[in-house]
Design an enzyme around this catalytic site. Structure first.
Site, short mmCIF file in Angstrom:
data_model
loop_
_atom_site.label_atom_id
_atom_site.label_comp_id
_atom_site.label_asym_id
_atom_site.label_seq_id
_atom_site.Cartn_x
_atom_site.Cartn_y
_atom_site.Cartn_z
N ASP A 1 0.86 -1.18 0.00
CA ASP A 1 0.00 0.00 0.00
C ASP A 1 0.90 1.23 0.00
O ASP A 1 1.75 1.37 0.88
CB ASP A 1 -0.87 -0.01 1.26
CG ASP A 1 -2.22 0.63 1.06
OD1 ASP A 1 -2.28 1.68 0.40
OD2 ASP A 1 -3.22 0.09 1.58
N ASP B 1 -3.30 4.60 -2.42
CA ASP B 1 -4.34 5.21 -1.60
C ASP B 1 -4.77 6.55 -2.20
O ASP B 1 -3.93 7.38 -2.57
CB ASP B 1 -3.78 5.42 -0.19
CG ASP B 1 -4.80 5.91 0.79
OD1 ASP B 1 -5.77 5.17 1.06
OD2 ASP B 1 -4.64 7.04 1.30
N HIS C 1 -10.61 -2.44 4.61
CA HIS C 1 -10.36 -1.83 5.92
C HIS C 1 -11.18 -0.57 6.17
O HIS C 1 -11.13 -0.02 7.27
CB HIS C 1 -8.87 -1.50 6.05
CG HIS C 1 -8.41 -0.53 5.00
ND1 HIS C 1 -8.26 -0.88 3.68
CD2 HIS C 1 -8.09 0.79 5.07
CE1 HIS C 1 -7.87 0.17 2.99
NE2 HIS C 1 -7.75 1.21 3.81
N ASP C 2 -11.94 -0.10 5.18
CA ASP C 2 -12.75 1.11 5.33
C ASP C 2 -14.24 0.83 5.39
O ASP C 2 -15.03 1.75 5.62
CB ASP C 2 -12.49 2.07 4.17
CG ASP C 2 -11.13 2.75 4.25
OD1 ASP C 2 -10.64 2.95 5.38
OD2 ASP C 2 -10.56 3.06 3.19
#
Length: 537
Positions: A100, A202, A323-324
């Site tokens: 990431d 991201d 993860h969001d």
């Protein structure tokens, strides 16, 4: 002639949130050694790659998404030697590693920003978005933070503001500065030279902001919060982004079989698709599929649109969890029953595109509930009780029924879900009808039948609103997938002249499964059927 197989195109990608996967040194936080020890489990599941959420040094104001150094590993996760070992051990098992990269902003503790705020003459000052106050002394424009509150933070020493799209401890980088841009391109090369197989970027479309720093126009009507009251036409998705997308892809093309996928921010599927192509990113994420309501029509519509946008020139991807997002097991189920999750898994792993699985999804982990005083996510702290943050989907992996679900012998950084004594890897490995074994069986079917990996997709209209039906076509093989989104038995009728042309290759691992009945298929509640044609098309 069949095209060369590509790990990122034909395979399955498994996302790990490192803090929560496996703790090897009893400090309550997952680490790289824990991941290394779990590689055989990941390989046995049948996936082809691991995407690691950020593992760089970070003060954890946003849990790794505030990077303090792009070129090393946070000591809480291990050291560069551990990362080198992870790469080596993963590659031994034919598993690929995706990192990431958070390149829109850094931590305010990053050396670059520390230097940047020393003086306006500092060489690093222009690496961030510093601006003079407005004539009235206020912020330079009306841009807000996505995490809530103003997007501009005032520095008394410099008498200037810096912009942060997210938390105030996450200052945005100035991608218009050539030295900064060149440095970030070196970051790609650094990790590629270490053997990394790809990157997830991201909020990449936020890299550039309007050069004139113009105010965002206000939308008509009401909004849930101030940030959503504006059209974000000047603080994201600027045209300069396209050149950087091509530059990143050119770097990756210098290395064999590398991959990059971008997370689009505040944009829909049409914009995401514009950043994908032969000289652009390999893929971009869109959230429409993951956020569909529970019905066959809604999922079918999201799939058909996303698939059509990509056409033959690009390759889509699909995910239900990350993860969001609240976990799909929490969003789509009301109890501990996994039948709906098996249906979702079948859809995710048989549509045309690269599937992403989030750790714990394969055992049906549910979101944890976190008391207000224990909330760690900065968004949850600001918006509680209207939004409780993202801690719920980040709880420790549930390995077994031992203390803390076998994640750690120390108190974990987030609580383990109370159901861990029953819902865990060890229990499900020994249960033939478990969700975990369903995933393993389904993935093997996908690997065996090439049409489920590489075939074109055609949605089949059905008069039955509860069914989602589609074909996957290759010259040498065609698969038919039938999914029942209702809690009742449903029937799908095959054309009479085709009844004897199909073999059922997968119908689940429950006591009640789909079966051929007369001239069609009978599907139990939330049942699924995968058939493969005996005839070449």
């Amino acid at each position: 002639m069949e095209k060369k197989k590509l790990w990122w195109k034909d395979g399955i990608i498994y996302q790990i949130y490192p803090r929560s996967f496996q703790d090897s040194n009893a400090d309550g936080i997952g680490d790289l050694t824990g991941i290394i020890k779990s590689l055989d489990y990941i390989k046995d599941l049948g996936v082809d790659a691991i995407w690691l959420s950020p593992i760089y040094p970070s003060p954890d104001k946003d849990f790794g998404y505030d990077v303090a150094d792009y070129l090393t590993i946070d000591p809480k996760f291990g050291h560069l030697q551990d990362f080198d070992q992870l790469i080596a051990e993963a590659h031994k098992r034919d598993l690929h590693i995706i990192m990431d990269l958070v390149l829109n902003h850094t931590s305010d503790q990053h050396r670059w920003f520390v230097e940047s705020r020393k003086s306006v003459d500092n060489p690093y000052h222009d690496w961030y978005l510093w601006r003079d106050p407005a004539p009235n002394g206020g912020p330079p424009n009306n841009w807000l933070s996505s995490f809530g509150g103003p997007g501009w933070e005032y520095d008394r020493y410099l008498n200037k503001y810096y912009f942060h799209m997210f938390e105030k401890h996450q200052p945005d980088l100035n991608w218009r500065n050539p030295e900064l841009r060149a440095m970030l391109m070196k970051v790609f090369r650094y990790w590629l030279d270490k053997g990394v197989d790809g990157f997830r970027l991201d909020v990449f479309n936020a890299y550039f902001k309007d050069e004139q720093m113009r105010d965002n126009p206000r939308k008509k009507g009401l909004a849930r919060r101030p940030f959503e009251a504006y059209d974000h036409i000047y603080d994201i998705s600027q045209p300069e982004m396209m050149e950087v997308v091509k530059e990143i892809r050119a770097i990756l093309n210098e290395y064999p079989d590398r991959y990059v996928v971008g997370e689009t921010f505040l944009e829909g599927p049409v914009y995401a698709r514009t950043l994908v192509g032969e000289d652009k990113f390999h893929a971009a994420f869109d959230f429409s599929f993951a956020q569909s309501p529970w019905n066959a029509k809604a999922f079918g519509k999201a799939i058909q649109y996303w698939d059509a946008l990509h056409g033959d020139e690009a390759w889509p991807n699909y995910f239900l969890n990350n993860h969001d997002l609240p976990r799909s097991a929490t969003r789509y189920t009301q109890n501990e029953d996994d039948s709906r999750l098996k249906l979702l898994a079948t859809m995710l792993l048989t549509v045309r595109g690269t599937p992403f699985i989030y750790y714990g999804e394969e055992i049906g982990m549910r979101d944890i509930k976190v008391a207000r005083k224990n909330i760690q996510d900065p968004v949850g702290k600001r918006y509680w009780p209207f939004y409780k943050g993202r801690d719920g989907c980040r709880s420790p992996m549930q390995w077994d029924a031992n203390i803390n679900a076998g994640f750690s012998t120390a108190d974990p950084w987030l609580p383990v879900h109370p159901n861990y004594s029953v819902r865990n890897v060890a229990n499900q490995q020994s249960s033939p009808a478990s969700l975990l074994n369903f995933y393993k069986d389904l993935i093997q079917v996908r690997k065996k039948h090439r049409s489920l990996q590489a075939g074109k997709m055609v949605l089949i209209p059905s008069d039955n609103k509860h069914l989602l039906v589609y074909l996957r076509h290759l010259e040498e093989e065609t698969s038919l997938v039938v999914l029942n989104f209702s809690s009742d038995i449903q029937h799908f009728e095959l054309p009479i002249d085709e009844v004897n042309e199909w073999d059922m290759v997968f119908n689940g691992n429950d006591a009640m499964t789909s079966h051929m009945s007369g001239t069609g298929i009978s599907l139990p509640a939330y049942g699924m059927a995968i058939l493969v044609s005996r005839l070449a098309i």
